[in-house]
Design an enzyme around this catalytic site. Structure first.
Site, PDB file in Angstrom:
ATOM      1  N   LYS A   1      45.654  49.937  30.676  1.00 48.17           N
ATOM      2  CA  LYS A   1      45.000  49.137  29.111  1.00 48.17           C
ATOM      3  C   LYS A   1      44.328  50.081  28.630  1.00 48.17           C
ATOM      4  O   LYS A   1      44.323  51.207  28.734  1.00 48.17           O
ATOM      5  CB  LYS A   1      44.620  47.935  29.778  1.00 48.17           C
ATOM      6  CG  LYS A   1      43.214  47.984  30.658  1.00 48.17           C
ATOM      7  CD  LYS A   1      42.912  46.706  31.190  1.00 48.17           C
ATOM      8  CE  LYS A   1      41.471  46.726  32.092  1.00 48.17           C
ATOM      9  NZ  LYS A   1      40.927  45.496  32.706  1.00 48.17           N
TER      10      LYS A   1
ATOM     11  N   GLY B   1      44.800  61.685  17.553  1.00 49.39           N
ATOM     12  CA  GLY B   1      44.004  62.379  18.270  1.00 49.39           C
ATOM     13  C   GLY B   1      43.738  61.879  19.726  1.00 49.39           C
ATOM     14  O   GLY B   1      43.156  62.500  20.748  1.00 49.39           O
ATOM     15  N   GLN B   2      44.080  60.704  19.881  1.00 47.65           N
ATOM     16  CA  GLN B   2      43.550  60.059  21.070  1.00 47.65           C
ATOM     17  C   GLN B   2      44.570  60.324  22.236  1.00 47.65           C
ATOM     18  O   GLN B   2      44.253  59.911  23.367  1.00 47.65           O
ATOM     19  CB  GLN B   2      43.675  58.330  20.888  1.00 47.65           C
ATOM     20  CG  GLN B   2      44.921  57.733  20.980  1.00 47.65           C
ATOM     21  CD  GLN B   2      45.559  57.678  19.585  1.00 47.65           C
ATOM     22  OE1 GLN B   2      45.450  58.537  18.979  1.00 47.65           O
ATOM     23  NE2 GLN B   2      46.558  56.771  19.405  1.00 47.65           N
TER      24      GLN B   2
ATOM     25  N   VAL C   1      41.192  52.095  26.356  1.00 51.32           N
ATOM     26  CA  VAL C   1      40.175  52.395  26.623  1.00 51.32           C
ATOM     27  C   VAL C   1      39.305  52.979  25.301  1.00 51.32           C
ATOM     28  O   VAL C   1      38.045  53.318  25.182  1.00 51.32           O
ATOM     29  CB  VAL C   1      39.898  53.635  27.657  1.00 51.32           C
ATOM     30  CG1 VAL C   1      40.354  54.944  27.029  1.00 51.32           C
ATOM     31  CG2 VAL C   1      38.447  54.002  28.022  1.00 51.32           C
ATOM     32  N   GLY C   2      39.923  53.290  24.157  1.00 55.52           N
ATOM     33  CA  GLY C   2      39.600  53.854  22.920  1.00 55.52           C
ATOM     34  C   GLY C   2      38.194  53.224  22.330  1.00 55.52           C
ATOM     35  O   GLY C   2      37.101  54.069  22.290  1.00 55.52           O
ATOM     36  N   GLU C   3      38.151  52.086  21.905  1.00 59.25           N
ATOM     37  CA  GLU C   3      37.000  51.416  21.493  1.00 59.25           C
ATOM     38  C   GLU C   3      35.918  51.152  22.678  1.00 59.25           C
ATOM     39  O   GLU C   3      34.702  51.369  22.571  1.00 59.25           O
ATOM     40  CB  GLU C   3      37.351  50.154  20.689  1.00 59.25           C
ATOM     41  CG  GLU C   3      37.761  50.287  19.370  1.00 59.25           C
ATOM     42  CD  GLU C   3      38.708  49.238  18.965  1.00 59.25           C
ATOM     43  OE1 GLU C   3      38.279  48.783  17.891  1.00 59.25           O
ATOM     44  OE2 GLU C   3      39.750  48.874  19.647  1.00 59.25           O
TER      45      GLU C   3
END
Lengths: 286, 331
Positions: free
Chosen positions: B281, B47-48, B283-285
């Site tokens: 780079k 989903g990301q 960014v998810g968390e």
């Protein structure tokens, strides 16, 4: 996985026959937003389920003189969108709008909300505040009408006989200039069970004193009822600040069996005053 | 009474596994005879949006539209191991594997194109390989066909390893991660002092992502992260009683709904990372890490009360307000 017989009658007559034969182990489904989770959790183990959604005569909103008749399988969305309800019973629109989210409101019904008997029901307290009445039918007793305030005996337990079917919710149109307010407090803005909700209906006479007042909280007590102690203090008098404080004390003092009382009691006092103020500041029905 | 407050939360976060833990990824790119492109990687898009940016990267390198690329991912039977989608690592590690593999294929194709066209300085763009002369160009499809006809290998697998050194075991000092994400968020809240309910009015989120490969995706990541952080701060709670989970459904575990979503202003900061693909780079968390501190600081600004236990739900906030009132009365 449960096994139960499924009934899908098309008329009230057929439904009453089924209920008179299988009353005890039969559960009525009128949308399923409460019943289906209860079945899945095995909180209830019926031997038959009676679907009343296919019975045309049980749905819809109609005016009968000064009374509005709401079929038990009328959905919350239908109530919110009804011009008749919007005009004459706007409190009901506010209460129905606070239920779940759009999907729940499209599926859930007013009859289900009442008959489920949940202490956390949003619409039942509003119906009680509107002095609503319930039309019940059965083969044994025919038709009888009871006040909505007497519908629920204990959480998830109605006072209806096992063979009785709710066939109509009857509410008198509010007299002109009647004011109202509804507020629900929950930890989020949708799909939330309430900490509390409060419905207030009131009328002031020409001197500005309360000539009618109905205060009904939900989720605070096991069964929704009018808060007569607070009502008594205010009736016949003008809503001065000191009197409202006195009524707020009476409102909280009257509450019994409240869950998480450390939180709910002081907050209920504030929310009561807020809802009362909103009702007093409102323009009232035409 | 309703009181408003502002609060800031800042963070930096290591991208990848760090601390000498093995952190590798791979991608395979195959150019078919008809010019279609198949990309294989074990990386999962849950989903990301990694599938989208992989296609963008390969399309960018080969000069072909990103939606013409066929992607096969997360299938242990057919794809090379890329490690898991965790640690905000996917863009950084697998993105590099994609770019490497694409450049390797391109290099081979380019030498064949130079041979066909008799020209150097070729550019791959818009589905063509162009020289400086308009009449000396070849379509990507024809070049692929020629490569196949000549038996030139145009399948490449690239391997990216971002395993770092461990920190000093004595001092704990060192550079534990391959790179770091940086972010600041500002929260504006309104607290109802009577009910203890906190409404988040606005979140401003500034995130250094190195380079936004897909700005819409990055904004989506930030917005989703902010909502997760908001749930963590205000409503979400795992409740157990006697060893039994009481919050085992999304009817009991209170995540924010769309109706609770505040205005979120995302600011993408691009300070290119020297080792990231195009400088990018993760960014998810990072998107969710500063949110709860920002909200709690905003609550402190509004009430002068420091919340030290989560969630800051109406019950807990009201209790703190009542306790503070008692303390002030006593003093």
């Amino acid at each position: 996985m449960q096994n139960y017989q499924f009934h899908g009658p098309r008329t009230v007559g057929e439904a009453l026959n089924i209920l008179s034969e299988r009353g005890d182990g039969c559960r009525i489904i009128a949308g399923g937003t409460d019943l289906i989770p209860a079945l899945r959790n095995e909180d209830i183990l019926p031997d038959s389920v009676l679907n009343i959604l296919e019975i045309d005569e049980l749905t819809g909103i109609s005016e009968e003189g000064d009374t509005i008749r709401i079929g038990p399988t009328t959905t919350f969305t239908e109530i919110i969108q009804s011009q008749v309800i919007k005009r004459s019973l706007p409190l009901l629109v506010e209460a129905a709008s606070s239920v779940g989210g759009p999907t729940i409101r499209n599926r859930g019904t007013i009859g289900g909300n009442i008959c489920n008997g949940s202490p956390a029901a949003d619409v039942l307290p509003a119906v009680v505040a509107l002095d609503g009445e319930l039309e019940l039918q059965s083969k044994a007793l025919g038709t009888r009408i009871i006040p909505a305030a007497e519908a629920v005996e204990a959480p998830y337990q109605t006072r209806f006989n096992r063979d009785e079917l709710l066939t109509g919710i009857l509410i008198k149109k509010l007299p002109s200039e009647t004011r109202y307010a509804f507020e629900k407090l929950a930890s989020r803005n949708a799909m939330a069970r309430a900490y509390m909700n409060i419905s207030i209906v009131l009328k002031l006479d020409e001197k500005g004193a309360f000539s009618d007042l109905r205060i009904v909280p939900g989720t605070l007590e096991a069964v929704a009822r009018r808060m007569s102690a607070a009502e008594k203090i205010l009736m016949g008098r003008q809503p001065e600040d000191s009197l409202v404080e006195e009524a707020a004390d009476a409102f909280v003092g009257d509450l019994a069996g409240v869950w998480i009382p450390d939180y709910k009691l002081p907050v209920a006092r504030s929310v009561f005053k807020r809802v009362l103020k909103r009702a007093l500041n409102g323009s009232g029905v035409e | 009474m309703k009181k408003r407050g502002l609060g800031v939360g800042c963070m930096f976060y290591g991208i990848g596994f760090g601390f000498s833990r093995q952190d590798i990824s791979a991608a395979t790119i195959e150019i078919c005879e008809d010019g279609s492109v198949i990309v294989r990687s074990g990386e999962v898009d849950y989903g990301q949006g990694s599938d989208t940016i992989f296609c963008q990267m390969v399309g960018e390198e080969l000069g072909i539209p990103y939606d013409s690329i066929q992607l096969i991912t997360a299938d242990t039977f057919t794809t090379p191991n890329a490690g898991p989608t965790t640690a905000s690592r996917v863009t950084y590690v697998t993105g590099n594997a994609m770019v490497k593999a694409a450049r390797a294929v391109k290099e081979t194709m380019q030498s064949v194109a130079e041979d066909i066209l008799g020209e150097g300085d070729l550019v791959f763009m818009d589905g063509e390989i162009r020289s400086e002369y308009p009449d000396k160009r070849i379509s990507f499809r024809d070049l692929a066909k020629t490569c196949h006809a000549r038996g030139v290998q145009i399948v490449e697998t690239a391997w990216q390893d971002i395993t770092t050194k461990d920190v000093d075991p004595e001092t704990g000092q060192g550079d534990a991660y391959a790179t770091y994400g940086w972010a600041s968020q500002l929260a504006e809240v309104e607290v109802d002092t009577e009910t203890g309910r906190v409404e988040v009015l606005r979140i401003i989120a500034a995130h250094d992502v190195g380079k936004a490969i897909n700005p819409s995706n990055v904004e989506g990541q930030i917005e989703g992260g902010v909502l997760q952080g908001m749930g963590y701060a205000l409503t979400e709670e795992i409740v157990q009683e006697g060893g039994y989970l009481k919050t085992g459904s999304l009817g009991d575990y209170m995540m924010p709904t769309s109706m609770d979503t505040p205005r979120i202003d995302s600011h993408i900061v691009e300070v290119a990372d020297p080792d990231g693909p195009y400088g990018a780079k993760g960014v998810g968390e990072p998107a969710l890490i500063p949110t709860a501190p920002a909200i709690l600081n905003a609550i402190c600004d509004a009430l002068d009360i420091r919340v030290t236990e989560l969630p800051a739900n109406p019950e807990n906030i009201k209790r703190l307000i009542l306790e503070k009132g008692k303390e002030e009365e006593a003093s």
